[in-house]
Design an enzyme around this catalytic site. Structure first.
Site, short mmCIF file in Angstrom:
data_model
loop_
_atom_site.label_atom_id
_atom_site.label_comp_id
_atom_site.label_asym_id
_atom_site.label_seq_id
_atom_site.Cartn_x
_atom_site.Cartn_y
_atom_site.Cartn_z
N HIS A 157 0.54 -1.35 -0.05
CA HIS A 157 0.23 0.18 -0.11
C HIS A 157 1.12 1.18 -0.02
O HIS A 157 0.60 2.36 0.06
CB HIS A 157 -1.03 0.16 1.38
CG HIS A 157 -1.84 -1.16 1.45
ND1 HIS A 157 -2.97 -1.26 1.14
CD2 HIS A 157 -1.93 -2.02 2.26
CE1 HIS A 157 -3.66 -2.52 1.26
NE2 HIS A 157 -2.16 -3.09 2.22
N LYS A 285 16.35 21.14 -12.74
CA LYS A 285 16.11 19.31 -12.24
C LYS A 285 16.73 18.58 -13.73
O LYS A 285 17.66 18.46 -13.99
CB LYS A 285 14.21 19.60 -13.04
CG LYS A 285 13.33 20.02 -12.67
CD LYS A 285 12.67 20.29 -11.71
CE LYS A 285 12.18 18.94 -12.03
NZ LYS A 285 10.75 18.67 -11.95
#
Ligand code: ARG
Length: 432
Positions: A157, A285
């Site tokens: 999960h 980035k």
């Protein structure tokens, strides 16, 4: 525009002919070398039963070899001058060999002609899937071997669950790729049967050497029933696309794992520079575009599956609708294989931070171990579960490696089964 093969002297409506051909003649470029190869085998088969003389067969196969060469280097172009690739072959042979060329289509229909070319093409594609899933499994296995018992948190999960190892992470991907390899091999068994010689779907009144032609083309078997041969159109593509789909799902799962692990939030992994790109605006980035595009691969295959399934609402035998099953499969395989081919290098190059992986193992992750310790001491599991839950705040300072090594049942960190998976990887791929 060349005259259609079925021309009987009446005018052909160019607009209608263009519609019927659609982009089919462009798609046929991918099939063309296989169509030429199957045509040569057909010619030699006709010679074996005396329908063509030896000299005629030699003339035609020599021309077909020449056509193959001219197509490969661009001197022969398959374009809208022809209704399809099949027409291009026959037109070339008639131009070059006159009446002898007109004999090539004896006892053959474009219905079995397109099927044999498709099957030969699909065999090559599926073999590439078998090869690349094997290579991906091999790279992941190599990483599993060298990574040793590096500990990391296991997640369910997306929540931390229990300690595990980086080795177990890699082995999960090994076995996934091996399953998909097996699916591609299973699809190959079905694809590797020759439909040529079944004609339009009802056989022909000449004693064709179907088995000889099949063997010459390297098929493992023949499609026996002419009706089944025609009914396999589209279904065959589904077999192949389904196997391809499974392989792209493996890719997507791996790509997702890596996408998460390389975030600053996880901080577990670093992609090789060649697998990242920059931002056009933000100088800071380094973006994981490659794994993101890999994540999108199943979408291409699912589109092809949906398009093919949508066409297959048909009764038995050939219908021109079936032509619409060609473009999706021809599109999906090359794109998916382009992505699959990157996986071995990605697996080889991704770097993990062992310190960060271990630091993410928090004390609560030992709660299951503690419950099982209590079981060994004699408590029923449900009582042990409750007691371990109550003890979570006190579970600090436990031995991670000891916990992992205690998992000795097959597949657990203390008995990972590397050699067993290696044996499966090395099992013969040559069933087909
Ligand atoms: N382009 C056609 C296809 O892909 C070739 C077969 C045509 N056969 C026919 N009976 N019109 O299906």
């Amino acid at each position: 525009m060349s005259t259609p093969l079925w021309d009987k002297g009446k005018d052909v409506d160019v607009i209608v002919q263009r519609f019927c051909a659609g982009d089919d003649v462009v798609a046929d470029r991918q099939l063309f070398p296989f169509d030429v190869e199957a045509t040569s085998a057909h010619v030699l088969g006709l010679a074996r039963i005396g329908v063509l003389s030896g000299a005629e067969a030699t003339q035609l196969t020599t021309l077909l070899t020449e056509l193959q060469a001219r197509f490969a280097d661009g001197r022969f172009v398959v374009d809208e001058r022809y209704e399809d690739g099949h027409t291009a072959i026959e037109t070339f042979l008639v131009q070059e060999a006159g009446d002898v060329g007109k004999k090539v289509h004896t006892a053959r229909s474009r219905n079995d002609q397109v099927l044999v070319a498709l099957r030969l093409w699909l065999k090559e594609q599926l073999r590439a899937v078998v090869d690349v899933t094997s290579s991906a499994a091999r790279s992941a296995l190599e990483r599993a071997r060298t990574t040793g018992a590096t500990a990391m948190p296991g997640y369910t999960h997306l929540q931390r669950a229990m300690p595990t190892t980086l080795q177990a992470f890699f082995l999960g991907h090994v076995e996934g790729f091996l399953d998909s390899r097996d699916a591609a091999q299973a699809a190959l068994v079905v694809v590797d049967r020759n439909p040529l010689g079944t004609g339009a779907g009802f056989g022909v009144s000449l004693p064709l050497d179907r088995e000889g032609v099949s063997a010459a083309l390297g098929f493992a078997d023949v499609v026996v029933s002419p009706q089944a041969a025609q009914n396999s159109r589209g279904k065959l593509e589904l077999f192949a696309l389904q196997a391809l789909h499974l392989a792209t799902l493996d890719v997507r799962r791996l790509a997702w794992d890596l996408s998460l692990f390389v975030t600053a939030e996880f901080g577990f992994a670093r992609l090789p520079d060649r697998f990242t790109t920059g931002s056009s605006l933000m100088p800071n980035k380094r973006n994981p575009d490659v794994v993101e595009l890999l994540r999108a691969l199943p979408a291409v295959v699912e589109g092809a599956l949906a398009e093919t399934q949508a066409v297959l609402s048909l009764p038995s035998s050939y219908h021109r609708d079936l032509q619409a099953t060609k473009a999706p499969v021809l599109r999906a395989f090359p794109r998916a294989l382009q992505g699959l081919a990157l996986i071995p290098a990605l697996l080889d190059g991704v770097e993990f931070d062992a310190v960060a992986l271990r630091a993410a193992i928090t004390p609560d992750l030992f709660a299951t171990d503690r419950a099982l310790e209590l079981v060994v001491a004699g408590l029923p599991f449900r009582d042990a579960y409750r007691q371990a839950a109550a003890e979570i705040p006190t579970l600090g300072g436990r031995d991670v490696d000891g916990s992992l090594q205690a998992r000795v049942s097959l597949g657990g960190a203390g008995n990972a089964g590397l050699d067993r998976l290696e044996r499966r990887l090395n099992e013969s791929n040559s069933a087909v």
